[in-house]
Design a protein around this motif. Structure first.
Motif, PDB file in Angstrom:
ATOM      1  N   MET A 197      75.586  50.764  20.391  1.00  0.00           N
ATOM      2  CA  MET A 197      74.422  51.434  18.642  1.00  0.00           C
ATOM      3  C   MET A 197      74.338  49.763  18.989  1.00  0.00           C
ATOM      4  SD  MET A 197      74.968  53.593  16.528  1.00  0.00           S
ATOM      5  CE  MET A 197      76.316  54.508  15.556  1.00  0.00           C
ATOM      6  N   THR A 198      75.103  49.405  19.357  1.00  0.00           N
ATOM      7  CA  THR A 198      74.553  47.672  18.733  1.00  0.00           C
ATOM      8  C   THR A 198      73.896  46.604  20.053  1.00  0.00           C
ATOM      9  OG1 THR A 198      76.636  47.022  18.612  1.00  0.00           O
ATOM     10  CG2 THR A 198      75.401  47.317  15.873  1.00  0.00           C
ATOM     11  N   GLY A 199      74.157  47.071  21.542  1.00  0.00           N
ATOM     12  CA  GLY A 199      73.477  46.885  22.260  1.00  0.00           C
ATOM     13  C   GLY A 199      74.626  45.849  23.286  1.00  0.00           C
ATOM     14  N   THR A 200      76.357  46.181  22.403  1.00  0.00           N
ATOM     15  CA  THR A 200      77.048  45.676  23.731  1.00  0.00           C
ATOM     16  C   THR A 200      77.425  46.341  24.733  1.00  0.00           C
ATOM     17  OG1 THR A 200      78.244  45.514  21.374  1.00  0.00           O
ATOM     18  CG2 THR A 200      79.987  44.487  22.774  1.00  0.00           C
ATOM     19  N   ALA A 201      77.148  47.446  24.994  1.00  0.00           N
ATOM     20  CA  ALA A 201      77.771  47.720  25.901  1.00  0.00           C
ATOM     21  C   ALA A 201      76.731  48.024  26.921  1.00  0.00           C
ATOM     22  CB  ALA A 201      78.571  49.660  25.492  1.00  0.00           C
ATOM     23  N   GLN A 202      75.898  47.620  26.444  1.00  0.00           N
ATOM     24  CA  GLN A 202      74.765  46.972  27.092  1.00  0.00           C
ATOM     25  C   GLN A 202      74.304  45.631  27.586  1.00  0.00           C
ATOM     26  OE1 GLN A 202      70.607  48.010  25.903  1.00  0.00           O
ATOM     27  NE2 GLN A 202      68.981  48.027  27.542  1.00  0.00           N
ATOM     28  N   LEU A 203      74.716  45.308  27.080  1.00  0.00           N
ATOM     29  CA  LEU A 203      75.296  43.878  27.692  1.00  0.00           C
ATOM     30  C   LEU A 203      76.310  43.796  28.939  1.00  0.00           C
ATOM     31  CD1 LEU A 203      74.074  40.963  26.448  1.00  0.00           C
ATOM     32  CD2 LEU A 203      76.125  40.788  25.595  1.00  0.00           C
ATOM     33  N   VAL A 204      77.442  44.119  28.963  1.00  0.00           N
ATOM     34  CA  VAL A 204      78.371  44.885  29.620  1.00  0.00           C
ATOM     35  C   VAL A 204      77.808  45.061  31.162  1.00  0.00           C
ATOM     36  CG1 VAL A 204      80.371  45.945  30.214  1.00  0.00           C
ATOM     37  CG2 VAL A 204      80.265  44.371  28.167  1.00  0.00           C
ATOM     38  N   ALA A 205      77.658  46.074  30.938  1.00  0.00           N
ATOM     39  CA  ALA A 205      76.402  46.636  32.153  1.00  0.00           C
ATOM     40  C   ALA A 205      75.242  45.958  32.554  1.00  0.00           C
ATOM     41  CB  ALA A 205      75.601  48.396  31.321  1.00  0.00           C
TER      42      ALA A 205
END
Ligand SMILES: Cc1cc2nc3c(=O)[nH]c(=O)nc-3n(C[C@H](O)[C@H](O)[C@H](O)COP(=O)(O)O)c2cc1C
Length: 169
Positions: free
Chosen positions: A12-20
């Motif tokens: 939703m707010t990009g944290t998971a994308q940062l992790v990826a």
């Protein structure tokens, strides 16, 4: 033969994308090739060719998958494809202050993929935002063990079977 890994990102707010992104930096070498895809616009067909996947998703609402993961999640539940050629891991981001729904987004994907015959490698990785440890750091530490499991004979055999055309490493 290179191990081909697709990371599917629900955020939703990009944290998971940062992790990826951090995992891709860490894992993408000659031996592992990482393809990171936001779940936006994806449906069950993303699993059509089988292979190795890492679901990296947060949790929203009342223990729900994030908005950008909804279409993929509903498509899987609606079409119920046979995912027996899919191997997967789960990185579930959440916050323990939500108690009963802690990391439910990732847990929901895990339950559904399992129902559809996909085989999970390793345990679901749970990140608690209230604990104060950056998810990208904790996940990067976890993923070393996970990728080692994927490279064990049963894991890599499975990946090789579903990726007959994978590039030579
Ligand atoms: C409105 C809202 C609802 C949330 N609901 C839950 C929840 O039910 N369970 C949980 O474990 N975490 C919940 N979270 C925490 C997020 O999943 C967590 O902060 C995550 O790291 C966010 O990742 P993202 O930026 O990739 O979306 C919620 C956060 C917000 C802002």
């Amino acid at each position: 033969m290179a191990l081909e890994l697709t990371i599917l990102v629900g955020t939703m707010t990009g944290t998971a994308q940062l992790v990826a992104q951090e995992l891709e930096l860490r894992l993408d070498d000659g031996e592992t090739r990482v393809h990171t895809k936001l779940m936006d616009g994806q449906d069950a067909s993303v699993f059509d060719d089988g292979g190795l996947f890492l679901i990296c998703t947060s949790t929203y609402g009342q223990g729900d998958v994030p908005d950008n993961a909804r279409q993929l999640y509903d498509s899987l539940g609606g079409t119920r494809p046979d995912l027996s050629r899919v191997h997967y891991g789960v990185i579930a981001l959440g916050d323990r202050t939500y108690m009963d729904t802690f990391c439910n987004g990732g847990k929901r994907f895990d339950a559904l993929l399992g129902e559809l015959g996909a085989q999970r490698i390793g345990e679901v990785f749970l990140h608690d935002a209230s604990a104060g440890i950056l998810p990208e750091d904790e996940a990067a530490e976890w993923v070393g063990g996970w990728i080692a499991l994927c490279n064990q004979p049963s894991g890599s055999d499975a990946a090789a079977k579903v990726h007959p055309n994978a590039a030579q490493g």
